[in-house]
Motif scaffolding. Structure first.
Motif, mmCIF file in Angstrom:
data_model
loop_
_atom_site.group_PDB
_atom_site.id
_atom_site.type_symbol
_atom_site.label_atom_id
_atom_site.label_comp_id
_atom_site.label_asym_id
_atom_site.label_seq_id
_atom_site.Cartn_x
_atom_site.Cartn_y
_atom_site.Cartn_z
ATOM 1 N N ILE A 204 0.749 -1.117 0.104
ATOM 2 C CA ILE A 204 -0.018 0.138 -0.172
ATOM 3 C C ILE A 204 0.884 1.402 0.050
ATOM 4 O O ILE A 204 0.665 2.066 -0.805
ATOM 5 N N TYR A 205 1.996 1.242 0.745
ATOM 6 C CA TYR A 205 2.571 2.492 1.082
ATOM 7 C C TYR A 205 3.622 2.488 -0.080
ATOM 8 O O TYR A 205 3.812 3.705 -0.440
ATOM 9 N N LYS A 206 4.158 1.506 -0.414
ATOM 10 C CA LYS A 206 4.923 1.334 -1.573
ATOM 11 C C LYS A 206 4.218 2.201 -2.928
ATOM 12 O O LYS A 206 4.899 2.891 -3.561
ATOM 13 N N THR A 207 2.954 1.763 -2.955
ATOM 14 C CA THR A 207 2.275 2.375 -4.282
ATOM 15 C C THR A 207 2.251 3.743 -4.165
ATOM 16 O O THR A 207 2.031 4.682 -5.014
ATOM 17 N N LEU A 208 1.644 4.078 -2.836
ATOM 18 C CA LEU A 208 1.607 5.646 -2.435
ATOM 19 C C LEU A 208 2.965 6.296 -2.878
ATOM 20 O O LEU A 208 2.624 7.463 -3.573
ATOM 21 N N LYS A 209 3.783 5.887 -2.517
ATOM 22 C CA LYS A 209 5.003 6.810 -2.749
ATOM 23 C C LYS A 209 5.334 6.673 -4.340
ATOM 24 O O LYS A 209 5.743 7.792 -4.917
ATOM 25 N N GLU A 210 4.889 5.857 -5.078
ATOM 26 C CA GLU A 210 5.143 5.758 -6.516
ATOM 27 C C GLU A 210 4.097 6.687 -7.075
ATOM 28 O O GLU A 210 4.500 7.400 -8.171
ATOM 29 N N VAL A 211 2.956 6.825 -6.494
ATOM 30 C CA VAL A 211 1.962 8.089 -6.926
ATOM 31 C C VAL A 211 2.510 9.277 -6.609
ATOM 32 O O VAL A 211 2.211 10.269 -7.568
ATOM 33 N N ARG A 212 3.260 9.746 -5.408
ATOM 34 C CA ARG A 212 3.546 10.915 -5.285
ATOM 35 C C ARG A 212 4.867 11.378 -6.288
ATOM 36 O O ARG A 212 4.708 12.429 -6.694
ATOM 37 N N GLU A 213 5.676 10.174 -6.780
ATOM 38 C CA GLU A 213 6.587 10.657 -7.805
ATOM 39 C C GLU A 213 5.623 10.711 -9.201
ATOM 40 O O GLU A 213 6.156 11.815 -9.901
ATOM 41 N N GLN A 214 4.854 10.065 -9.389
ATOM 42 C CA GLN A 214 4.067 10.327 -10.805
ATOM 43 C C GLN A 214 3.161 11.735 -10.588
ATOM 44 O O GLN A 214 3.111 12.387 -11.814
ATOM 45 N N PHE A 215 2.780 11.889 -9.440
ATOM 46 C CA PHE A 215 1.966 13.207 -9.544
ATOM 47 C C PHE A 215 2.727 14.447 -10.120
ATOM 48 O O PHE A 215 2.207 15.431 -10.268
ATOM 49 N N GLU A 216 4.251 14.422 -9.753
ATOM 50 C CA GLU A 216 5.091 15.662 -10.110
ATOM 51 C C GLU A 216 4.618 16.128 -11.867
ATOM 52 O O GLU A 216 4.825 17.020 -12.034
ATOM 53 N N ASN A 217 4.615 14.964 -12.601
ATOM 54 C CA ASN A 217 4.437 15.320 -14.117
ATOM 55 C C ASN A 217 3.523 14.493 -14.981
ATOM 56 O O ASN A 217 3.416 14.618 -16.143
ATOM 57 N N VAL A 223 -2.565 9.125 -13.022
ATOM 58 C CA VAL A 223 -2.217 8.684 -11.670
ATOM 59 C C VAL A 223 -3.261 7.510 -11.147
ATOM 60 O O VAL A 223 -2.862 6.678 -10.712
ATOM 61 N N LYS A 224 -4.417 8.042 -11.582
ATOM 62 C CA LYS A 224 -5.432 7.149 -10.825
ATOM 63 C C LYS A 224 -5.531 5.747 -11.564
ATOM 64 O O LYS A 224 -5.683 4.856 -10.861
ATOM 65 N N THR A 225 -5.328 6.001 -12.661
ATOM 66 C CA THR A 225 -5.524 4.822 -13.676
ATOM 67 C C THR A 225 -4.083 3.899 -13.351
ATOM 68 O O THR A 225 -4.465 2.614 -13.213
ATOM 69 N N TYR A 226 -3.093 4.507 -12.971
ATOM 70 C CA TYR A 226 -1.900 3.554 -12.485
ATOM 71 C C TYR A 226 -1.975 2.948 -11.339
ATOM 72 O O TYR A 226 -1.901 1.625 -11.090
ATOM 73 N N ILE A 227 -2.756 3.643 -10.426
ATOM 74 C CA ILE A 227 -2.964 2.928 -9.017
ATOM 75 C C ILE A 227 -4.079 1.724 -9.130
ATOM 76 O O ILE A 227 -3.773 0.652 -8.602
ATOM 77 N N TYR A 228 -5.055 1.985 -9.873
ATOM 78 C CA TYR A 228 -5.888 0.754 -10.132
ATOM 79 C C TYR A 228 -5.627 -0.309 -10.869
ATOM 80 O O TYR A 228 -5.851 -1.519 -10.454
ATOM 81 N N ASP A 229 -4.642 -0.156 -11.873
ATOM 82 C CA ASP A 229 -3.979 -1.137 -12.455
ATOM 83 C C ASP A 229 -3.165 -2.076 -11.585
ATOM 84 O O ASP A 229 -2.970 -3.122 -11.405
ATOM 85 N N ALA A 230 -2.291 -1.050 -10.803
ATOM 86 C CA ALA A 230 -1.458 -1.681 -9.850
ATOM 87 C C ALA A 230 -2.059 -2.579 -8.644
ATOM 88 O O ALA A 230 -1.534 -3.735 -8.508
ATOM 89 N N PHE A 231 -3.112 -2.286 -8.311
ATOM 90 C CA PHE A 231 -3.875 -3.016 -7.193
ATOM 91 C C PHE A 231 -4.688 -4.240 -7.966
ATOM 92 O O PHE A 231 -4.823 -5.360 -7.507
ATOM 93 N N ALA A 232 -5.106 -4.012 -9.249
ATOM 94 C CA ALA A 232 -5.469 -5.134 -9.864
ATOM 95 C C ALA A 232 -4.885 -6.083 -10.214
ATOM 96 O O ALA A 232 -5.395 -7.427 -10.341
ATOM 97 N N ALA A 233 -3.475 -5.932 -10.303
ATOM 98 C CA ALA A 233 -2.463 -7.113 -10.392
ATOM 99 C C ALA A 233 -2.228 -7.839 -8.942
ATOM 100 O O ALA A 233 -1.331 -8.721 -9.043
ATOM 101 N N HIS A 234 -2.806 -7.363 -8.134
ATOM 102 C CA HIS A 234 -2.736 -7.820 -6.761
ATOM 103 C C HIS A 234 -3.991 -8.159 -6.173
ATOM 104 O O HIS A 234 -4.628 -7.550 -5.324
ATOM 105 N N PRO A 235 -4.501 -9.397 -6.531
ATOM 106 C CA PRO A 235 -5.842 -9.697 -6.366
ATOM 107 C C PRO A 235 -6.281 -9.799 -4.979
ATOM 108 O O PRO A 235 -7.542 -10.130 -4.474
ATOM 109 N N GLU A 236 -5.251 -9.963 -4.158
ATOM 110 C CA GLU A 236 -5.400 -10.203 -2.682
ATOM 111 C C GLU A 236 -6.083 -9.088 -1.978
ATOM 112 O O GLU A 236 -6.569 -8.830 -0.654
ATOM 113 N N PHE A 237 -5.969 -7.862 -2.622
ATOM 114 C CA PHE A 237 -6.387 -6.571 -2.154
ATOM 115 C C PHE A 237 -7.799 -6.411 -2.970
ATOM 116 O O PHE A 237 -7.974 -6.584 -4.122
ATOM 117 N N THR A 238 -8.843 -5.989 -2.159
ATOM 118 C CA THR A 238 -9.867 -5.496 -2.698
ATOM 119 C C THR A 238 -10.115 -3.737 -2.507
ATOM 120 O O THR A 238 -9.930 -3.334 -1.413
#
Length: 281
Positions: A204-217, A223-238
């Motif tokens: 969760i936090y690892k991905t949030l840090k990536e969001v912060r980096e992406q948000f710059e540019n 950014v929202k598409t990126y995070i939904y795709d990232a969690f979709a690849a980890h089906p243990e999370f809902t």
């Protein structure tokens, strides 16, 4: 260490501090204390003449009865942890009846729309419960300063709004999120995770840090598409929600302006609901 279950007895003891115009620091909690809570206590002790901590699992802020029933109640262990910070901290651990006088319902609050976003949208009535109990506790303790962790950033903003609208003479201080070595935000709910799930939750936090980096540019939509795709690849999370919002009004952002933004997330892992957030500025 003084431990009170009765609000009248607590008020009597605190009146001595008010008479000499001492500052009273207050840390409201639901118990099951961890390092995050203790960091709030340490800050309060360093900034006030006396510190009070409340330990109360508030039923009116739970939407799920099962979640309320499963919430850990560890008063004896909590007291031992508090002693590690200071023996002089006053503990207030009331019963539900003591706080609600036999009428366990919440009042209705308007927080100028802050309550309608994210946690409020997913948990109807939750912030009425929060506002009800925090207001009751403030009226009992009458703190000069109160300390809340930024993990519950929406709650922090709502408490500030309540104090502003009710003209309560208390300064609300938000304190940085305490994290486990993996980066997982400390939470009493973490105790319900298995060792394996606790390791997975670091994502969760690892991905949030990536969001912060992406948000710059990148655009907010990207950014929202990126995070939904990232969690979709980890089906243990809902995914419950992910949002990028301005800190002041918490409304979902669509374009970047000259404002302070945060990314907010709530996910389920093995039926345990975990929340986190990160500043994007």
């Amino acid at each position: 260490m003084l431990i009170f279950n009765n609000k009248a007895d607590l008020a009597t003891v605190l009146s001595d501090y008010f008479n000499v115009k001492s500052t009273v620091g207050f840390v409201p909690t639901m118990g099951a204390l961890h390092e995050g809570h203790l960091s709030l206590l340490r800050q309060s002790v360093s900034e006030n003449d006396v510190t009070v901590i409340s330990i109360f699992v508030n039923p009116t802020q739970f939407n799920n009865t099962e979640d309320l029933d499963k919430y850990p109640r560890t008063l004896d262990a909590d007291v031992e942890k508090i002693k590690l910070v200071s023996d002089a901290i006053i503990v207030f651990a009331p019963s539900v009846n003591e706080m609600y006088d036999g009428n366990t319902i919440s009042s209705h609050f308007s927080f100028d729309g802050l309550e309608n976003q994210m946690e409020g949208a997913q948990r109807p009535g939750h912030f009425d419960g929060v506002g009800t109990i925090v207001k009751k506790l403030f009226e009992i303790v009458k703190p000069s300063n109160a300390y809340f962790g930024e993990k519950d950033f929406q709650q922090l903003q709502i408490v500030k709004k309540m104090v502003e609208k009710a003209e309560m003479p208390v300064v609300i201080t938000g304190c940085p999120i305490s994290r486990e070595a993996s980066g997982l935000a400390m939470s009493s709910r973490n105790e319900r995770l298995s060792v394996g799930d606790r390791d997975k939750a670091a994502f969760i936090y690892k991905t949030l840090k990536e969001v912060r980096e992406q948000f710059e540019n990148q655009s907010i939509e990207t950014v929202k598409t990126y995070i939904y795709d990232a969690f979709a690849a980890h089906p243990e999370f809902t995914m419950d929600y992910f949002e990028i919002a301005a800190e002041d009004d918490l409304k979902p952002a669509t374009v970047k302006e000259n404002r302070k933004y945060r990314a907010f997330i709530a996910v389920f892992l093995s039926n345990v609901r975990l929340i986190d957030n990160i500043s994007l500025n």
